[in-house]
Design a protein around this motif. Structure first.
Motif, PDB file in Angstrom:
ATOM      1  N   TYR A  62       0.856  -1.182   0.000  1.00 24.29           N
ATOM      2  CA  TYR A  62       0.000   0.000   0.000  1.00 24.29           C
ATOM      3  C   TYR A  62       0.892   1.231   0.000  1.00 24.29           C
ATOM      4  O   TYR A  62       2.039   1.178   0.441  1.00 24.29           O
ATOM      5  N   TRP A  63       0.374   2.318  -0.518  1.00 26.05           N
ATOM      6  CA  TRP A  63       1.152   3.550  -0.634  1.00 26.05           C
ATOM      7  C   TRP A  63       0.816   4.491   0.501  1.00 26.05           C
ATOM      8  O   TRP A  63      -0.339   4.670   0.851  1.00 26.05           O
ATOM      9  N   ASP A  64       1.847   5.104   1.074  1.00 26.21           N
ATOM     10  CA  ASP A  64       1.674   6.094   2.128  1.00 26.21           C
ATOM     11  C   ASP A  64       2.116   7.440   1.575  1.00 26.21           C
ATOM     12  O   ASP A  64       3.282   7.625   1.223  1.00 26.21           O
ATOM     13  N   THR A  65       1.165   8.356   1.493  1.00 29.34           N
ATOM     14  CA  THR A  65       1.458   9.705   0.999  1.00 29.34           C
ATOM     15  C   THR A  65       1.320  10.744   2.115  1.00 29.34           C
ATOM     16  O   THR A  65       1.316  11.939   1.840  1.00 29.34           O
ATOM     17  N   SER A  66       1.229  10.283   3.358  1.00 28.10           N
ATOM     18  CA  SER A  66       0.990  11.206   4.472  1.00 28.10           C
ATOM     19  C   SER A  66       2.242  12.003   4.854  1.00 28.10           C
ATOM     20  O   SER A  66       2.130  13.067   5.445  1.00 28.10           O
ATOM     21  N   GLU A  67       3.416  11.486   4.539  1.00 30.55           N
ATOM     22  CA  GLU A  67       4.668  12.177   4.871  1.00 30.55           C
ATOM     23  C   GLU A  67       5.087  13.080   3.715  1.00 30.55           C
ATOM     24  O   GLU A  67       4.787  12.790   2.560  1.00 30.55           O
ATOM     25  N   ALA A  71       5.915   9.378  -2.201  1.00 34.18           N
ATOM     26  CA  ALA A  71       5.121   8.341  -1.543  1.00 34.18           C
ATOM     27  C   ALA A  71       5.987   7.100  -1.325  1.00 34.18           C
ATOM     28  O   ALA A  71       6.886   6.811  -2.111  1.00 34.18           O
ATOM     29  N   TRP A  74       4.625   0.642   1.161  1.00 34.63           N
ATOM     30  CA  TRP A  74       4.749  -0.165   2.374  1.00 34.63           C
ATOM     31  C   TRP A  74       4.272  -1.582   2.091  1.00 34.63           C
ATOM     32  O   TRP A  74       3.427  -1.807   1.222  1.00 34.63           O
TER      33      TRP A  74
END
Length: 111
Positions: A62-67, A71, A74
């Motif tokens: 899955y992709w984390d774009t919160s930081e 991206a 993960w």
């Protein structure tokens, strides 16, 4: 020992680390490098194994774009991955018995 033989167990180590907690590729590589006593897994082998595990459904990405910044992809272990980890544990236990036999027999040699 050829590198291909060593990399045979790369999926086992990846699944072991992902069973503890999800990680992205660079973080997983850092953990392997810092926590394994003798790590020979290089970045290309790590990503080949991650791709293979994802294709077989043992892990999901899955992709984390919160930081801030790019991206991060993960990875987390799936139920199928936990089953595969158990199978790999059994395989490693058998190999360890053979290696223990080798070491014990070698020690008995009068070299």
């Amino acid at each position: 020992m050829s590198m291909n033989k060593y990399f045979r167990h790369t999926p086992a180590f990846i699944l072991l680390f992902l069973a503890q907690k999800p990680a992205y590729g660079a973080l997983l590589f850092k953990r392997l490098d810092e926590e394994m006593p003798f790590n020979l897994i290089d970045t290309p082998a790590l990503y080949r194994a991650l791709n293979g595990l994802e294709k077989e459904g043992a892990i999901e990405a899955y992709w984390d774009t919160s930081e801030p910044g790019p991206a991060k992809k993960w990875y987390r272990i799936t139920l199928k991955g936990m089953e595969r980890l158990s199978e790999l544990k059994q395989d490693i236990e058998k190999r360890r018995q053979d290696l223990d036999f080798f070491l014990e027999t070698y020690e008995k040699l009068q070299i």
